[in-house]
Design a protein around this motif. Structure first.
Motif, short mmCIF file in Angstrom:
data_model
loop_
_atom_site.label_atom_id
_atom_site.label_comp_id
_atom_site.label_asym_id
_atom_site.label_seq_id
_atom_site.Cartn_x
_atom_site.Cartn_y
_atom_site.Cartn_z
N THR A 37 -18.89 -18.63 7.25
CA THR A 37 -18.71 -17.33 7.89
C THR A 37 -20.05 -16.84 8.46
O THR A 37 -21.10 -17.01 7.83
CB THR A 37 -18.16 -16.30 6.89
OG1 THR A 37 -16.88 -16.73 6.45
CG2 THR A 37 -18.02 -14.93 7.54
N VAL A 38 -19.96 -16.23 9.62
CA VAL A 38 -21.11 -15.61 10.25
C VAL A 38 -20.77 -14.14 10.50
O VAL A 38 -19.67 -13.83 10.99
CB VAL A 38 -21.47 -16.30 11.58
CG1 VAL A 38 -22.61 -15.57 12.29
CG2 VAL A 38 -21.83 -17.76 11.34
N VAL A 39 -21.68 -13.23 10.16
CA VAL A 39 -21.48 -11.80 10.38
C VAL A 39 -21.82 -11.49 11.84
O VAL A 39 -22.96 -11.68 12.27
CB VAL A 39 -22.33 -10.96 9.42
CG1 VAL A 39 -22.10 -9.48 9.68
CG2 VAL A 39 -22.02 -11.32 7.97
N ILE A 40 -20.82 -10.99 12.57
CA ILE A 40 -21.04 -10.62 13.97
C ILE A 40 -21.63 -9.22 14.06
O ILE A 40 -22.62 -8.99 14.78
CB ILE A 40 -19.73 -10.72 14.77
CG1 ILE A 40 -19.21 -12.17 14.74
CG2 ILE A 40 -19.94 -10.26 16.21
CD1 ILE A 40 -17.89 -12.34 15.44
N SER A 41 -21.05 -8.29 13.34
CA SER A 41 -21.57 -6.92 13.32
C SER A 41 -21.11 -6.24 12.06
O SER A 41 -20.10 -6.62 11.46
CB SER A 41 -21.08 -6.14 14.56
OG SER A 41 -19.67 -5.99 14.50
N ALA A 42 -21.86 -5.19 11.67
CA ALA A 42 -21.50 -4.43 10.46
C ALA A 42 -22.19 -3.08 10.52
O ALA A 42 -23.33 -2.96 10.96
CB ALA A 42 -21.93 -5.19 9.21
N ASP A 43 -21.46 -2.06 10.11
CA ASP A 43 -22.04 -0.72 9.97
C ASP A 43 -21.34 -0.02 8.82
O ASP A 43 -20.65 -0.66 8.02
CB ASP A 43 -21.94 0.07 11.28
CG ASP A 43 -20.51 0.20 11.78
OD1 ASP A 43 -19.58 0.17 10.93
OD2 ASP A 43 -20.31 0.33 13.00
N LEU A 72 -16.41 -10.49 11.23
CA LEU A 72 -16.83 -11.81 10.79
C LEU A 72 -16.22 -12.87 11.69
O LEU A 72 -15.09 -12.72 12.18
CB LEU A 72 -16.39 -12.08 9.34
CG LEU A 72 -16.81 -11.05 8.27
CD1 LEU A 72 -16.22 -11.44 6.93
CD2 LEU A 72 -18.32 -10.94 8.18
N SER A 73 -16.93 -13.96 11.85
CA SER A 73 -16.42 -15.16 12.51
C SER A 73 -16.40 -16.27 11.47
O SER A 73 -17.46 -16.66 10.95
CB SER A 73 -17.29 -15.55 13.71
OG SER A 73 -16.82 -16.74 14.29
N THR A 74 -15.22 -16.77 11.16
CA THR A 74 -15.05 -17.73 10.07
C THR A 74 -14.53 -19.05 10.62
O THR A 74 -13.54 -19.08 11.36
CB THR A 74 -14.07 -17.19 9.01
OG1 THR A 74 -14.53 -15.92 8.55
CG2 THR A 74 -13.95 -18.13 7.84
N ILE A 129 -18.02 -11.51 2.26
CA ILE A 129 -18.98 -12.48 2.75
C ILE A 129 -19.33 -13.49 1.66
O ILE A 129 -19.48 -14.69 1.92
CB ILE A 129 -20.24 -11.76 3.27
CG1 ILE A 129 -19.88 -10.90 4.49
CG2 ILE A 129 -21.32 -12.75 3.63
CD1 ILE A 129 -21.00 -10.00 4.96
N THR A 130 -19.43 -13.04 0.42
CA THR A 130 -19.76 -13.96 -0.67
C THR A 130 -18.68 -15.01 -0.86
O THR A 130 -18.97 -16.19 -1.11
CB THR A 130 -19.96 -13.17 -1.98
OG1 THR A 130 -21.02 -12.23 -1.81
CG2 THR A 130 -20.30 -14.11 -3.13
N SER A 131 -17.42 -14.62 -0.73
CA SER A 131 -16.33 -15.56 -0.96
C SER A 131 -16.06 -16.47 0.23
O SER A 131 -15.47 -17.54 0.07
CB SER A 131 -15.05 -14.80 -1.30
OG SER A 131 -14.68 -13.93 -0.24
N LEU A 132 -16.48 -16.08 1.43
CA LEU A 132 -16.17 -16.86 2.64
C LEU A 132 -17.39 -17.52 3.25
O LEU A 132 -17.27 -18.15 4.31
CB LEU A 132 -15.51 -15.97 3.69
CG LEU A 132 -14.18 -15.31 3.33
CD1 LEU A 132 -13.66 -14.47 4.49
CD2 LEU A 132 -13.15 -16.36 2.95
#
Length: 376
Positions: free
Chosen positions: A34-40, A46-48, A160-163
């Motif tokens: 998984t890659v984080v695309i954006s977060a606020d 996420l892109s998985t 995020i931890t699980s993926l």
């Protein structure tokens, strides 16, 4: 009641066969990265990438297991890319509980979810997609729908931890991993058209777990005291005394038992010697002898007038049995056998004991417990 509410959306492509999958995929695992695309503070995206073994997935575009082209493609796998977005806000959740015939409360079930001013409501059985669209608009445009509970960091961290960069192996003979079990159909295969449902449930499970750790109670510092090193434990004096007395009694009983056996070290023909041999050979016999000894002690300690009912006078015995003559000798039924059997019986049914004849009870193969009694 009021509480945090989250909505998750996912979109997955049709998937394709790729080369050079990992060794874990070759061994039946499912790789998830998984890659984080954006977060606020309100959402995260996420892109998985999900890579599955070729023989564990059905490509719903072709309706069959994906074909490897060319056939000599090294380490093939089937990969799907999914984009996941999660929003969090405050809302009102309605539960229902069921009681059984014993008055026990069963597990709760969500009946409806709504925003705080009840303008957007999802009732069980209605379209979840309609609610999710309305709720997303609600938390995006309304200050009231803001994540006032601050759960979004917890949800994002758990998801995020699980993926993120994990290999999940199947269990219980299945071809799919438990994390993405909702991406399967009853045939037991992954389906490319169901992967969006699988990733939604995976994110929802992580979010649910993180919310189970959430608590609105106030947090304050706590003083904790601990010890490091070694020391001495003090045992109460009464425990030491009780243990010493118990050990002493046990040792005394064991010494008495050994002394009792030593005192009965008489010639092999002595009854006490035979009883000691039986006790050593057969633990059950030792228990029976112990019970007999305790019975005698109890009889001796009884008050006057409560003697053993078997201790009857000759006159009382004759009154019960009459003028019956008995004698000790060989049973007439064993006179013609190789070995005679001695017993007490009526006069006329017992033969005289002869010095040149062998007597015993039962042959050893019939009763090993009495083997020592068959010796001449």
């Amino acid at each position: 009641g009021e509480g945090p509410v989250f909505v998750v959306k996912a979109l997955c492509n049709d998937g394709q066969v790729i080369a050079n999958a990992s060794d874990a995929v070759a061994n039946g695992a499912t790789d998830v990265s998984t890659v984080v695309i954006s977060a606020d503070e309100r959402l995260f995206m996420l892109s998985t990438l999900i890579v599955m073994p070729i023989d564990s997935v059905i490509d719903d575009v072709t309706g069959d297991i994906p074909e490897v082209d060319p056939p000599d493609l090294p380490s093939p796998g089937f990969a799907q890319q999914c984009t996941t977005v999660a929003w969090a806000g405050a809302g009102v959740v309605t539960y229902s509980y069921t009681s059984d015939q014993w008055g026990q409360i069963g597990g709760g079930q969500v009946v409806a979810v709504s925003n705080q001013n009840q303008s957007v409501t999802l009732v069980q059985g209605k379209s979840a997609s309609e609610f999710s669209n309305n709720f997303v608009n609600y938390v995006s445009d309304s200050a009231v729908g803001f994540d006032s509970y601050g759960v979004m960091p917890l949800i994002a961290e758990a998801t995020i931890t699980s993926l993120q960069n994990g290999s999940y192996y199947p269990s219980q003979g299945a071809t799919f991993c438990n994390l993405l079990s909702w991406a399967t159909y009853p045939d037991g295969y992954y389906h490319s058209s169901a992967m969006n449902r699988g990733i939604l449930v995976a994110v929802g499970t992580a979010a649910h777990f993180s919310l189970r750790q959430f608590n609105t109670s106030q947090v304050g510092p706590c003083m904790y005291y601990g010890l490091n090193g070694s020391g001495m434990l003090q045992i109460p004096e009464i425990a030491v005394i009780a243990a010493s007395i118990g050990s002493g009694v046990a040792l005394t009983v064991k010494l008495f038992e050994i002394l009792w056996w030593a005192m009965m070290a008489l010639p092999p023909t002595a009854p006490g010697y035979r009883r000691a041999v039986r006790s050593l050979r057969h633990p059950l016999r030792f228990a029976l002898d112990t019970a007999e000894m305790l019975r005698k002690l109890v009889i001796r300690s009884t008050a006057a007038g409560e003697a053993d009912p078997c201790d009857s006078s000759l006159r009382a015995t004759l009154g019960v049995f009459g003028n019956l003559r008995v004698q000790f000798g060989e049973d007439n039924d064993t006179v013609d056998a190789d070995e005679g059997h001695l017993r007490i019986g009526e006069f006329g049914k017992i033969a005289a004991i002869r010095a040149d004849r062998k007597y015993g009870s039962l042959p050893p193969p019939l009763n090993p417990e009495l083997d020592d009694l068959t010796e001449p």
